[in-house]
Design a protein around this motif. Structure first.
Motif, PDB file in Angstrom:
ATOM      1  N   TRP A 143     -58.806  58.099  17.702  1.00 36.69           N
ATOM      2  CA  TRP A 143     -58.903  57.661  19.322  1.00 36.69           C
ATOM      3  C   TRP A 143     -57.514  57.668  19.822  1.00 36.69           C
ATOM      4  O   TRP A 143     -57.440  57.792  20.981  1.00 36.69           O
ATOM      5  N   ARG A 144     -56.662  57.010  19.056  1.00 34.02           N
ATOM      6  CA  ARG A 144     -55.199  57.060  19.644  1.00 34.02           C
ATOM      7  C   ARG A 144     -54.731  58.221  19.938  1.00 34.02           C
ATOM      8  O   ARG A 144     -53.804  58.405  20.995  1.00 34.02           O
ATOM      9  N   ALA A 145     -54.913  59.204  18.830  1.00 35.21           N
ATOM     10  CA  ALA A 145     -54.315  60.678  19.093  1.00 35.21           C
ATOM     11  C   ALA A 145     -54.928  61.321  20.070  1.00 35.21           C
ATOM     12  O   ALA A 145     -54.311  62.158  20.813  1.00 35.21           O
ATOM     13  N   MET A 146     -56.262  61.084  20.401  1.00 35.81           N
ATOM     14  CA  MET A 146     -56.899  61.720  21.667  1.00 35.81           C
ATOM     15  C   MET A 146     -56.463  61.126  22.922  1.00 35.81           C
ATOM     16  O   MET A 146     -56.069  62.142  24.083  1.00 35.81           O
ATOM     17  N   ARG A 147     -55.994  59.753  23.005  1.00 31.15           N
ATOM     18  CA  ARG A 147     -55.341  59.521  24.188  1.00 31.15           C
ATOM     19  C   ARG A 147     -54.106  59.953  24.461  1.00 31.15           C
ATOM     20  O   ARG A 147     -53.536  59.909  25.562  1.00 31.15           O
ATOM     21  N   PHE A 148     -53.357  60.353  23.323  1.00 32.43           N
ATOM     22  CA  PHE A 148     -51.724  60.485  23.341  1.00 32.43           C
ATOM     23  C   PHE A 148     -51.549  61.617  24.480  1.00 32.43           C
ATOM     24  O   PHE A 148     -50.719  61.317  25.079  1.00 32.43           O
ATOM     25  N   PRO A 149     -52.114  62.772  24.218  1.00 30.50           N
ATOM     26  CA  PRO A 149     -51.732  63.825  25.037  1.00 30.50           C
ATOM     27  C   PRO A 149     -51.823  63.322  26.632  1.00 30.50           C
ATOM     28  O   PRO A 149     -50.879  63.616  27.586  1.00 30.50           O
ATOM     29  N   GLY A 150     -52.723  62.870  27.112  1.00 28.97           N
ATOM     30  CA  GLY A 150     -53.037  62.360  28.474  1.00 28.97           C
ATOM     31  C   GLY A 150     -52.227  61.225  28.941  1.00 28.97           C
ATOM     32  O   GLY A 150     -51.636  61.356  30.101  1.00 28.97           O
ATOM     33  N   THR A 151     -51.833  60.423  27.904  1.00 24.87           N
ATOM     34  CA  THR A 151     -50.808  59.323  28.373  1.00 24.87           C
ATOM     35  C   THR A 151     -49.606  59.631  28.387  1.00 24.87           C
ATOM     36  O   THR A 151     -49.011  59.558  29.340  1.00 24.87           O
ATOM     37  N   GLN A 152     -49.278  60.987  27.687  1.00 27.67           N
ATOM     38  CA  GLN A 152     -47.874  61.495  27.774  1.00 27.67           C
ATOM     39  C   GLN A 152     -47.630  62.360  28.974  1.00 27.67           C
ATOM     40  O   GLN A 152     -46.606  62.478  29.501  1.00 27.67           O
ATOM     41  N   LEU A 153     -48.662  62.798  29.461  1.00 30.05           N
ATOM     42  CA  LEU A 153     -48.990  63.767  30.763  1.00 30.05           C
ATOM     43  C   LEU A 153     -48.358  62.899  31.788  1.00 30.05           C
ATOM     44  O   LEU A 153     -47.948  63.403  32.767  1.00 30.05           O
ATOM     45  N   GLN A 154     -48.838  61.559  31.854  1.00 29.02           N
ATOM     46  CA  GLN A 154     -48.483  60.662  32.910  1.00 29.02           C
ATOM     47  C   GLN A 154     -46.764  60.679  33.261  1.00 29.02           C
ATOM     48  O   GLN A 154     -46.335  60.296  34.131  1.00 29.02           O
ATOM     49  N   ARG A 155     -46.138  61.266  32.197  1.00 33.29           N
ATOM     50  CA  ARG A 155     -44.489  61.135  32.484  1.00 33.29           C
ATOM     51  C   ARG A 155     -44.354  62.115  33.569  1.00 33.29           C
ATOM     52  O   ARG A 155     -43.218  62.090  34.343  1.00 33.29           O
ATOM     53  N   LEU A 156     -45.096  63.077  33.963  1.00 32.78           N
ATOM     54  CA  LEU A 156     -45.133  63.966  35.120  1.00 32.78           C
ATOM     55  C   LEU A 156     -45.612  63.316  36.429  1.00 32.78           C
ATOM     56  O   LEU A 156     -45.163  63.529  37.361  1.00 32.78           O
ATOM     57  N   THR A 157     -46.816  62.722  36.257  1.00 37.75           N
ATOM     58  CA  THR A 157     -47.817  62.226  37.266  1.00 37.75           C
ATOM     59  C   THR A 157     -47.311  60.748  37.680  1.00 37.75           C
ATOM     60  O   THR A 157     -47.908  60.184  38.694  1.00 37.75           O
ATOM     61  N   THR A 158     -46.303  60.117  37.103  1.00 32.42           N
ATOM     62  CA  THR A 158     -45.922  58.825  37.489  1.00 32.42           C
ATOM     63  C   THR A 158     -44.298  58.864  37.275  1.00 32.42           C
ATOM     64  O   THR A 158     -43.762  59.593  36.662  1.00 32.42           O
TER      65      THR A 158
END
Length: 272
Positions: free
Chosen positions: A231-246
């Motif tokens: 589940w951490r691996a599933m969250r990882f891409p979306g969390t890292q994408l926040q480097r663009l949206t924040t």
């Protein structure tokens, strides 16, 4: 900022003060309410998020720039944005992938190509808009929101200084939800094979989009509740994408985020 009973809006107005108001009151949903059923709740909350988000942007623009923004122009812009988003992220990839059918006969590979085109468009869009000055400020406020939520969840005093020291990436951000919708659409759309007519494919994808949204919401709920490697691996891409949206906010933005958060929490306590 949203609590279970109220969404609070805070805006820095032209005189430099912070205007705070109770912006909307989401309905209390019991487990028996159809809007809180599994899969249905994801569709309902996505629609609610879009509605509240667009109205909040329009309201904040009118408060921050009272001489430049009108009610009608904001509403028209919001409707136009929805139409453009559906055209670019739903219709355009399936039309473009249709030209590959001559040398990719396998329907599964065609659906995969379409999904990769959609993902590439989504990422290109985020990269492009993140370079715009006004959108960059919006993303800075997004970062301020995350920092304040982290500050609260860590039990720290709710001050701009403490919030500034917290991370701007948050595992329960809507950015991860949007990314998961794009990825899951590849699997869901592949079930229906590949129709030769682009308008038929587009129609099917529009009809199945709520299903994808509901499935993505349930997966994110599971991911938020579990800390296993999967589940951490599933969250990882979306969390890292926040480097663009924040983006890293300035102290004044943190003050605005804190004002909205404090109002939403206080209003929630008053409702009890």
């Amino acid at each position: 900022m949203q609590s279970p009973t109220v969404t609070a809006l805070a805006v820095r107005v032209p005189d430099g003060s912070i205007h705070v108001e109770d912006f909307s009151h989401p309905p209390a949903l019991s487990s028996r309410n159809w809007r809180n059923w599994p899969f249905v709740r994801g569709i309902w909350r996505m629609g609610q998020m879009l509605s509240v988000g667009m109205r909040a942007i329009n309201r904040s623009a009118r408060l921050a720039y009272p001489d430049d923004i009108g009610e009608e122009s904001g509403t028209f812009a919001a409707l136009l944005a929805i139409v453009i988003a559906l055209a670019v992220f739903v219709a355009l990839p399936t039309v473009a992938a249709g030209y590959m059918a001559a040398f990719i006969p396998d329907p599964l590979l065609l659906n995969l190509a379409e999904g990769l085109l959609r993902l590439a468009l989504f990422l290109f869009y985020l990269i492009a808009v993140s370079r715009m000055r006004d959108i960059r400020r919006v993303f800075m406020y997004h970062g301020a929101e995350h920092k304040v939520v982290h500050c609260y969840e860590r039990g720290l005093a709710l001050t701009a200084e403490n919030a500034a020291a917290c991370p701007r990436l948050h595992p329960r951000c809507g950015t991860g939800y949007l990314l998961l919708v794009v990825v899951l659409s590849i699997l869901v759309f592949a079930v229906f094979g590949w129709s030769g007519a682009w308008y038929a494919r587009t129609g099917i994808r529009l009809l199945m989009l709520p299903v994808v949204m509901g499935l993505a919401y349930e997966m994110l709920r599971l991911a938020a509740r579990h800390e296993s490697a999967f589940w951490r691996a599933m969250r990882f891409p979306g969390t890292q994408l926040q480097r663009l949206t924040t983006r890293e906010p300035d102290p004044e933005m943190l003050e605005v985020a804190l004002a909205a958060f404090n109002r939403s929490m206080r209003a929630g306590e008053e409702e009890k």
